[in-house]
Design a protein around this motif. Sequence first.
Motif, PDB file in Angstrom:
ATOM      1  N   ASP A   1       0.887  -1.148  -0.102  1.00 41.35           N
ATOM      2  CA  ASP A   1       0.004   0.251  -0.183  1.00 41.35           C
ATOM      3  C   ASP A   1       1.039   1.363  -0.133  1.00 41.35           C
ATOM      4  OD1 ASP A   1       1.001   0.165   2.810  1.00 41.35           O
ATOM      5  OD2 ASP A   1      -1.008  -0.108   3.612  1.00 41.35           O
ATOM      6  N   ASP A   2       2.159   1.049  -0.187  1.00 40.81           N
ATOM      7  CA  ASP A   2       3.177   2.113  -0.276  1.00 40.81           C
ATOM      8  C   ASP A   2       3.630   3.093   0.905  1.00 40.81           C
ATOM      9  OD1 ASP A   2       2.546   1.775  -3.173  1.00 40.81           O
ATOM     10  OD2 ASP A   2       1.442   3.462  -3.424  1.00 40.81           O
ATOM     11  N   SER A   3       3.137   2.099   1.799  1.00 40.81           N
ATOM     12  CA  SER A   3       3.598   2.785   3.228  1.00 40.81           C
ATOM     13  C   SER A   3       4.786   2.195   4.069  1.00 40.81           C
ATOM     14  CB  SER A   3       2.339   2.729   4.393  1.00 40.81           C
ATOM     15  OG  SER A   3       2.261   1.226   4.635  1.00 40.81           O
ATOM     16  N   LEU A   4       5.532   2.941   4.680  1.00 44.24           N
ATOM     17  CA  LEU A   4       6.542   2.339   5.763  1.00 44.24           C
ATOM     18  C   LEU A   4       5.990   2.902   7.045  1.00 44.24           C
ATOM     19  CD1 LEU A   4       7.798   4.162   3.062  1.00 44.24           C
ATOM     20  CD2 LEU A   4       9.990   3.679   4.405  1.00 44.24           C
ATOM     21  N   VAL A   5       5.737   1.743   7.833  1.00 44.55           N
ATOM     22  CA  VAL A   5       5.421   1.740   9.252  1.00 44.55           C
ATOM     23  C   VAL A   5       6.383   1.464  10.218  1.00 44.55           C
ATOM     24  CG1 VAL A   5       3.705   1.329  11.042  1.00 44.55           C
ATOM     25  CG2 VAL A   5       2.999   1.181   8.540  1.00 44.55           C
ATOM     26  N   LEU A   6       6.989   2.397  11.171  1.00 46.91           N
ATOM     27  CA  LEU A   6       7.760   2.399  12.236  1.00 46.91           C
ATOM     28  C   LEU A   6       7.146   1.923  13.560  1.00 46.91           C
ATOM     29  CD1 LEU A   6      10.802   2.798  12.718  1.00 46.91           C
ATOM     30  CD2 LEU A   6      10.340   5.199  13.356  1.00 46.91           C
ATOM     31  N   TYR A   7       7.606   0.852  14.146  1.00 51.39           N
ATOM     32  CA  TYR A   7       7.073   0.410  15.202  1.00 51.39           C
ATOM     33  C   TYR A   7       8.163   0.356  16.604  1.00 51.39           C
ATOM     34  CZ  TYR A   7       3.376  -1.861  12.474  1.00 51.39           C
ATOM     35  OH  TYR A   7       2.499  -2.083  11.464  1.00 51.39           O
ATOM     36  N   ASP A   8       7.705   0.707  17.703  1.00 51.71           N
ATOM     37  CA  ASP A   8       8.394   0.763  19.074  1.00 51.71           C
ATOM     38  C   ASP A   8       8.159  -0.674  19.448  1.00 51.71           C
ATOM     39  OD1 ASP A   8       8.993   0.937  21.849  1.00 51.71           O
ATOM     40  OD2 ASP A   8       9.134   2.888  21.315  1.00 51.71           O
ATOM     41  N   CYS A   9       9.272  -1.493  19.321  1.00 49.41           N
ATOM     42  CA  CYS A   9       8.980  -3.105  20.021  1.00 49.41           C
ATOM     43  C   CYS A   9       8.967  -2.880  21.439  1.00 49.41           C
ATOM     44  CB  CYS A   9      10.200  -3.599  19.545  1.00 49.41           C
ATOM     45  SG  CYS A   9      10.440  -3.966  17.808  1.00 49.41           S
ATOM     46  N   GLN A  10       9.701  -2.071  22.414  1.00 46.87           N
ATOM     47  CA  GLN A  10       9.542  -1.950  23.757  1.00 46.87           C
ATOM     48  C   GLN A  10       8.003  -1.655  24.072  1.00 46.87           C
ATOM     49  OE1 GLN A  10      13.210   0.200  23.682  1.00 46.87           O
ATOM     50  NE2 GLN A  10      13.970  -1.263  25.063  1.00 46.87           N
ATOM     51  N   GLU A  11       7.604  -0.634  23.581  1.00 48.53           N
ATOM     52  CA  GLU A  11       6.240  -0.250  24.090  1.00 48.53           C
ATOM     53  C   GLU A  11       5.051  -1.012  23.203  1.00 48.53           C
ATOM     54  OE1 GLU A  11       5.773   4.123  24.039  1.00 48.53           O
ATOM     55  OE2 GLU A  11       7.612   4.153  24.992  1.00 48.53           O
ATOM     56  N   GLY A  12       5.374  -1.651  22.310  1.00 48.79           N
ATOM     57  CA  GLY A  12       4.505  -2.275  21.385  1.00 48.79           C
ATOM     58  C   GLY A  12       3.412  -1.525  20.712  1.00 48.79           C
ATOM     59  N   LYS A  13       3.889  -0.358  20.044  1.00 47.96           N
ATOM     60  CA  LYS A  13       3.031   0.417  19.338  1.00 47.96           C
ATOM     61  C   LYS A  13       3.510   1.138  18.152  1.00 47.96           C
ATOM     62  CE  LYS A  13       3.722   4.479  22.029  1.00 47.96           C
ATOM     63  NZ  LYS A  13       3.142   5.207  23.392  1.00 47.96           N
ATOM     64  N   PRO A  14       2.810   1.328  16.984  1.00 46.82           N
ATOM     65  CA  PRO A  14       3.481   1.965  15.786  1.00 46.82           C
ATOM     66  C   PRO A  14       3.605   3.299  16.423  1.00 46.82           C
ATOM     67  CG  PRO A  14       0.934   1.448  15.564  1.00 46.82           C
ATOM     68  CD  PRO A  14       1.537   1.119  17.011  1.00 46.82           C
ATOM     69  N   LYS A  15       4.991   3.809  15.760  1.00 49.59           N
ATOM     70  CA  LYS A  15       5.209   5.220  16.296  1.00 49.59           C
ATOM     71  C   LYS A  15       4.946   6.359  15.132  1.00 49.59           C
ATOM     72  CE  LYS A  15       9.817   5.538  17.393  1.00 49.59           C
ATOM     73  NZ  LYS A  15      10.856   5.421  18.192  1.00 49.59           N
ATOM     74  N   ARG A  16       5.128   5.746  13.699  1.00 48.42           N
ATOM     75  CA  ARG A  16       4.743   6.804  12.807  1.00 48.42           C
ATOM     76  C   ARG A  16       4.749   6.155  11.160  1.00 48.42           C
ATOM     77  NH1 ARG A  16      10.241  10.131  11.276  1.00 48.42           N
ATOM     78  NH2 ARG A  16       8.681  11.357  10.022  1.00 48.42           N
ATOM     79  N   THR A  17       4.023   6.717  10.347  1.00 46.36           N
ATOM     80  CA  THR A  17       3.822   6.067   9.250  1.00 46.36           C
ATOM     81  C   THR A  17       4.402   6.933   8.002  1.00 46.36           C
ATOM     82  OG1 THR A  17       1.711   4.948   9.774  1.00 46.36           O
ATOM     83  CG2 THR A  17       2.211   5.252   7.641  1.00 46.36           C
ATOM     84  N   LEU A  18       5.047   6.650   6.973  1.00 45.29           N
ATOM     85  CA  LEU A  18       5.566   7.493   5.920  1.00 45.29           C
ATOM     86  C   LEU A  18       5.119   6.749   4.875  1.00 45.29           C
ATOM     87  CD1 LEU A  18       9.214   7.678   7.167  1.00 45.29           C
ATOM     88  CD2 LEU A  18       7.394   9.478   7.606  1.00 45.29           C
ATOM     89  N   TYR A  19       4.949   7.546   3.496  1.00 47.83           N
ATOM     90  CA  TYR A  19       4.589   6.933   2.279  1.00 47.83           C
ATOM     91  C   TYR A  19       5.675   7.034   1.216  1.00 47.83           C
ATOM     92  CZ  TYR A  19       0.140   6.447   4.530  1.00 47.83           C
ATOM     93  OH  TYR A  19      -0.933   5.992   5.352  1.00 47.83           O
ATOM     94  N   SER A  20       5.613   6.089   0.287  1.00 51.36           N
ATOM     95  CA  SER A  20       6.528   6.395  -0.961  1.00 51.36           C
ATOM     96  C   SER A  20       5.696   6.036  -1.965  1.00 51.36           C
ATOM     97  CB  SER A  20       7.584   5.408  -0.712  1.00 51.36           C
ATOM     98  OG  SER A  20       8.308   5.149  -1.875  1.00 51.36           O
ATOM     99  N   LYS A  21       4.539   6.919  -2.355  1.00 52.90           N
ATOM    100  CA  LYS A  21       3.269   6.684  -3.135  1.00 52.90           C
ATOM    101  C   LYS A  21       3.907   6.782  -4.601  1.00 52.90           C
ATOM    102  CE  LYS A  21      -0.648   7.451  -0.813  1.00 52.90           C
ATOM    103  NZ  LYS A  21      -1.219   6.105  -0.217  1.00 52.90           N
TER     104      LYS A  21
END
Length: 313
Positions: free
Chosen positions: A42-62
């Motif tokens: 879907d052209d997205s890059l999602v960054l996750y925090d493994c220690q807190e177990g949550k997504p931090k941010r989403t970037l796109y390469s459309k």
Amino acid sequence: MKLTDNVLRSFRVAKVFRENTDKINCFDFSSNGETIISSSDDDSLVLYDCQEGKPKRTLYSKKYGVDLIRYTHAANTVVYSSNKIDDTIRYLSLHDNKYIRYFPGHNKRVTSLSMSPVDDTFISGSLDKTIRLWDLRSPNCQGLMHLQGKPVCSFDPEGLIFAAGINSEMVKLYDLRSFDKGPFATFKLQYDRTCEWTGLKFSNDGKLILLSTNGGALRILDAFKGAVLHSFGGYNNSKGVTLEASFTPDSQFVMIGSEDGKIHVWNAESGMKVALLDGKHTGPITCLQFNPKFMTFASACSNMAFWLPTIDE
């Protein structure tokens, strides 16, 4: 905590993230194990925090799409291949979402991307039947190899050699400092008409090579002699999907997902299956990797799942 058969069997999905609308085609843990970044169709890059177990941010390469994402040695930069418009590899700063450099050269889809574990070198393999050697500091290709077929390639854990699997039938080992002289070892394997090689990985101790396919079989080779030590099957992959297989960080186990959302785990030495885990994935598990530092792993279809053990041994 040590990985044992029992600990592996006790893993359960701790968290599921539904950030993506299409399949996750690749993900990579940072070397410190604290974050994971995924690329998706879907052209997205999602960054996750493994220690807190949550997504931090989403970037796109459309415009160019994103595939084969890899962290560099800096935890806030990545390289990735494109799956739209062109086959240029892109070097992105996550900090400000700006491209640092482009690496043009391949003229067909890039199917392999491997970052050196020790420096700023990386290699890429493509359907154009070439492997290219790069340095993050220069847009120009540092080395070019023309091959007899489609390659999969990877660095060894010490960054001294790299392996190229060619045409799904031979593995060649090259010394990084003198790769232009040709391979120092070539292992010819029995050709399997039913599937193609889709990935090649070394175990962390450098002793084993794992070949994954788009069929229903994996192989482990002795990295020094090229002998096939084990072939693993029995997992579902009837549609010829590229399923990622991985070693655990201690090199003791091999794991792969399947199209029915289950994860199969074998002992790399004995070849025995030790665990079958149900990830309740809605589609084929295309990506599967163990965290390099913490007792957790991640698996992905269009959803991302984080797993934790439920027993202490």
